[in-house]
Design an enzyme around this catalytic site. Structure first.
Site, PDB file in Angstrom:
ATOM      1  NE  ARG A 198      -2.402   0.905   3.512  1.00  0.00           N
ATOM      2  CZ  ARG A 198      -3.209   0.406   4.596  1.00  0.00           C
ATOM      3  NH1 ARG A 198      -4.616   0.308   4.143  1.00  0.00           N
ATOM      4  NH2 ARG A 198      -3.034   0.689   5.871  1.00  0.00           N
TER       5      ARG A 198
ATOM      6  CD  GLU B 275      -4.327  -7.293   5.486  1.00  0.00           C
ATOM      7  OE1 GLU B 275      -4.874  -6.587   4.726  1.00  0.00           O
ATOM      8  OE2 GLU B 275      -3.775  -6.833   6.430  1.00  0.00           O
TER       9      GLU B 275
ATOM     10  CE1 TYR C 208      -7.603 -17.175   3.843  1.00  0.00           C
ATOM     11  CE2 TYR C 208      -5.494 -16.547   4.599  1.00  0.00           C
ATOM     12  CZ  TYR C 208      -6.395 -17.460   4.330  1.00  0.00           C
ATOM     13  OH  TYR C 208      -6.267 -18.613   5.062  1.00  0.00           O
TER      14      TYR C 208
ATOM     15  CE  LYS D  44      -8.052  -1.902  14.016  1.00  0.00           C
ATOM     16  NZ  LYS D  44      -7.451  -1.088  14.718  1.00  0.00           N
TER      17      LYS D  44
ATOM     18  CB  CYS E  10      15.944 -19.896  46.220  1.00  0.00           C
ATOM     19  SG  CYS E  10      14.224 -20.469  46.541  1.00  0.00           S
TER      20      CYS E  10
ATOM     21  CB  CYS F  97      14.615 -22.973  49.915  1.00  0.00           C
ATOM     22  SG  CYS F  97      15.702 -23.445  48.666  1.00  0.00           S
TER      23      CYS F  97
ATOM     24  CB  CYS G 115      15.634 -22.449  43.323  1.00  0.00           C
ATOM     25  SG  CYS G 115      15.964 -23.527  45.320  1.00  0.00           S
TER      26      CYS G 115
END
Ligand code: 9MJ
Length: 684
Positions: A148, A185, A235, A326, A420, A423, A438
């Site tokens: 375009r 498109e 398409y 949309k 960690c 732990c 960890c």
């Protein structure tokens, strides 16, 4: 507002819009979500309409798209390629419809029933999110394909478009028009896009942000061999010039006509009267959006009768006879407030972003994933940054971009935690790996919990009612550590849990008991071996038949299984080498977890053996050959024609005479989505 202030704002908006046009149209790499771009654009248009003397000929509001890049020859469009105006709600569409009816006036009323007001017949189309192109055919031969560009001048991309397999290079049909210009498109189907990005990531190349950019980037290649390798589809959605063939008098009719000439059109196009029809169409497409093979960002509604289109004409940028309706935006801008790290089943640290709440597609989002630490470093995202988040369907919201020019002063890069957060064990991050983990293993309560949640989940051992909340309490109270501990739980263990009662405890114990009877694929999946999802577990179980055979298999034996590569094989073999895992498996079996022989269940056999299937039309997510191969792997025979012995016909897009045959013989017909269900239910 002072006129000077307005002039300044207008200048600034124009500069911003020019910059974003360039990013979008030339670089195929937009910075802003479309919604934010639209906001800036509408603001500029609004100011210009209130201060008409400030309008200039080169304002972005006077232009349609971007500039052509100089590497390509330019093409002047005989008929400008305009864009569409947008509406975002039922009310806005109703206004569009009212304006069109008012303009058509008596013309519309002719022949209408006096009791009900005359309605406009609309051609309703999905709005494909790709790149708009124009194709010119002379005497049935493709002469030129162009982007375009700015709507007046585009780029010549004939060399690339010729490589798109469903663009006809020569038109079919009895009479071929002397001249035909078709627009439509170019899209990259979602499945192809994911594959392309996976390949790019594996090579360490930059990935595309979305299928639209991937499609645009592919068509903007100078070397057509690159475009040829990209999974692109065209398409058609409009015919703007046609000499030597009597054109149909409606948009819908024209589309059927171009289909006869061998163009693909979307299978979702419908024609109907009035706003209610349009609303129902919009809702239907929106509900099915995620299952369509290509991305769409809304629907396009066009006045169907060409004579009405002519009467309605154009306003500066766009036709008055069509509008893009949309869907809510899938991207939005917000602020990053904090990043927390979650510890997963395999110890992987997932950074989770806490966000200033923002509405995306009608849902308020306040958390988003950052996937892994690599992603944080790559984007250099920092606390306080303005970021773009993306949320599609039921996908977890994701941070896609940082708006670096809006970064506040004094920010610092986010550090990877050394320990960690659960732990306290060290965090490990092997070089060249995106994922930090960890190192606590099953000593880490977070990993224990995640492993257990996975073990009891519906698609694994399916322990009904044992939700995350119970697992967390059971681990926090040190009542269980491993999956084997579940099968030793007693009622008195459960009763002290918060919100637990006699009846609930009984039910949970019964559910745990029931889950002892399982299947080998489920059990294998439940173990939570890294890289082993449901489909892989099923393939492995089918291949080896017994758990002992799987546990004894080495890497090379494992790689004989469908879809198992070196990474998966290594992960499985490593899992079964860990004494701790073997101990848990032995205990699970000791405590009564069992499964029937796969042979007895018929699972090792081919589930579709004895059935004849027929494929017709084109599929969006795979080629017909791929579908055929998968069906054959499941034991089906795939035939080229339909007979009364046919078990099932799969009808893709633009299915032909085989569909009529299926009806004639009363054979079951399913669509692509149903085929995907059949395949996935058998682990394909
Ligand atoms: C898309 N993007 O799918 C149009 N579009 O018609 C459809 N775009 C269009 N129609 C006129 N289905 C200008 C643009």
């Amino acid at each position: 507002m002072q006129r000077d202030d307005v002039a300044r704002e207008i200048d600034q908006l124009r500069a911003e819009l020019r910059h974003h046009n360039y990013r979008y149209y030339v670089l195929d790499d937009p910075e802003l979500p479309d919604s934010e771009y639209d906001r800036l654009f509408h603001r500029l248009r609004d100011l210009e309409s209130r201060f008409p003397d400030l309008v200039t000929a080169d304002s972005p509001t006077r232009r349609v798209g971007g500039e052509a890049i100089p590497a390509f020859a330019t093409v002047k469009h005989e008929i400008p390629m305009l864009s569409l105006d947008n509406v975002f709600s039922a009310e806005e569409f109703t206004d569009f419809d009212r304006r069109a009816r008012d303009r058509l006036g008596d013309l519309l009323g002719q022949g209408a029933d006096l009791l009900s007001p005359p309605q406009i017949t609309y051609c309703c189309e999905p709005k494909l999110d790709g790149l708009a192109i124009s194709l010119v055919y002379e005497d049935g031969v493709l002469m030129r394909a162009a982007t375009r560009g700015d709507g007046v001048t585009g780029e010549d991309i004939t060399h690339n478009v010729r490589t798109i397999k469903n663009v006809p290079l020569r038109l079919q049909g009895e009479t071929v028009p002397r001249l035909l210009e078709v627009r439509g498109e170019v899209v990259m189907p979602k499945a192809g896009f994911l594959r392309l990005n996976e390949q790019a990531a594996a090579r360490g190349d930059k990935t595309f942000a979305n299928p639209r950019n991937a499609a645009a980037g592919s068509l903007r290649q100078l070397d057509p061999r690159i475009a040829a390798q990209r999974p692109l589809e065209f398409y058609a959605y409009s015919v703007v010039r046609c000499d030597g063939l009597k054109p149909e008098p409606s948009q819908y009719g024209l589309l059927q006509q171009v289909r006869q000439l061998s163009f693909r059109i979307s299978g979702e196009i419908r024609r109907g009267e009035g706003t209610e029809f349009v609303q129902a169409f919009y809702r239907d497409i929106q509900a099915r959006r995620d299952s369509l093979p290509y991305e769409i960002d809304g629907v396009v509604i066009k006045v169907d009768a060409l004579r009405f289109q002519q009467e309605l004409g154009f306003v500066s940028r766009a036709p008055r006879w069509a509008t893009a309706y949309k869907f809510p935006a899938q991207e939005a801008i917000t602020k990053l407030l904090a990043v927390h790290f979650q510890v997963g089943r395999t110890g992987a640290l997932t950074p989770v972003a806490r966000l200033e709440p923002v509405s995306v597609g009608g849902v308020t989002v306040s958390n988003a994933t950052l996937h892994n630490f690599d992603e944080i470093e790559r984007m250099d995202v920092r606390i306080g940054d303005s970021i773009v988040i993306y949320r599609a369907g039921d996908v977890i919201p994701k941070i896609v971009r940082v708006l670096a020019d809006r970064r506040p002063a004094g920010t610092t890069p986010l550090p990877l935690p050394a320990h960690c957060p659960v732990c306290g064990s060290d965090i490990e991050r092997p070089e060249d790996e995106a994922i930090a983990r960890c190192s606590g293993g099953l000593f880490c309560p977070a990993q224990q919990k995640e492993a257990l949640k996975h073990f009891v989940s519906r698609r694994a051992m399916d322990v009904e009612g044992l939700g995350d909340k119970w697992i967390e309490q059971l681990v926090d109270l040190a009542l269980i550590k491993t999956s084997a501990d579940l099968f030793c739980l007693k009622k008195e263990d459960l009763l002290p849990l918060e919100r637990m009662g006699e009846k609930l405890a009984d039910n949970l114990l019964r559910a745990i008991d029931r889950s002892r009877a399982t299947t080998l694929p489920r059990f294998l999946y439940a173990l939570g071996i890294r890289e082993v999802g449901e489909a892989t577990a099923l393939n492995i179980a089918r291949h080896f038949g017994t758990l002992d055979a799987i546990m004894a298999a080495d890497e090379s034996a494992l790689m004989q299984v469908v879809d198992v590569g070196p990474v998966v094989a290594e992960s499985i073999a490593t899992f079964f080498r860990q004494p701790h895992n073997l101990e848990v498996i032995a205990k699970l079996r000791e405590r009564g977890v069992h499964w029937p022989d796969l042979e007895a269940q018929g699972l090792r056999e081919q589930p579709l053996a004895g059935q004849t299937w027929v494929l017709t039309g084109s599929l969006g997510t795979m080629s017909r050959d791929q579908a055929k191969e998968k069906l054959q792997q499941l034991g089906a025979k795939v035939a080229g024609s339909v007979s009364k012995k046919t078990h099932c016909v799969v009808a893709g897009e633009a299915a032909g005479s085989k569909l009529a045959d299926a009806e004639k013989f009363g054979v079951t017909v399913i669509d692509e989505a149903a085929l995907l269900n059949v395949l996935s239910s058998h682990g394909m």
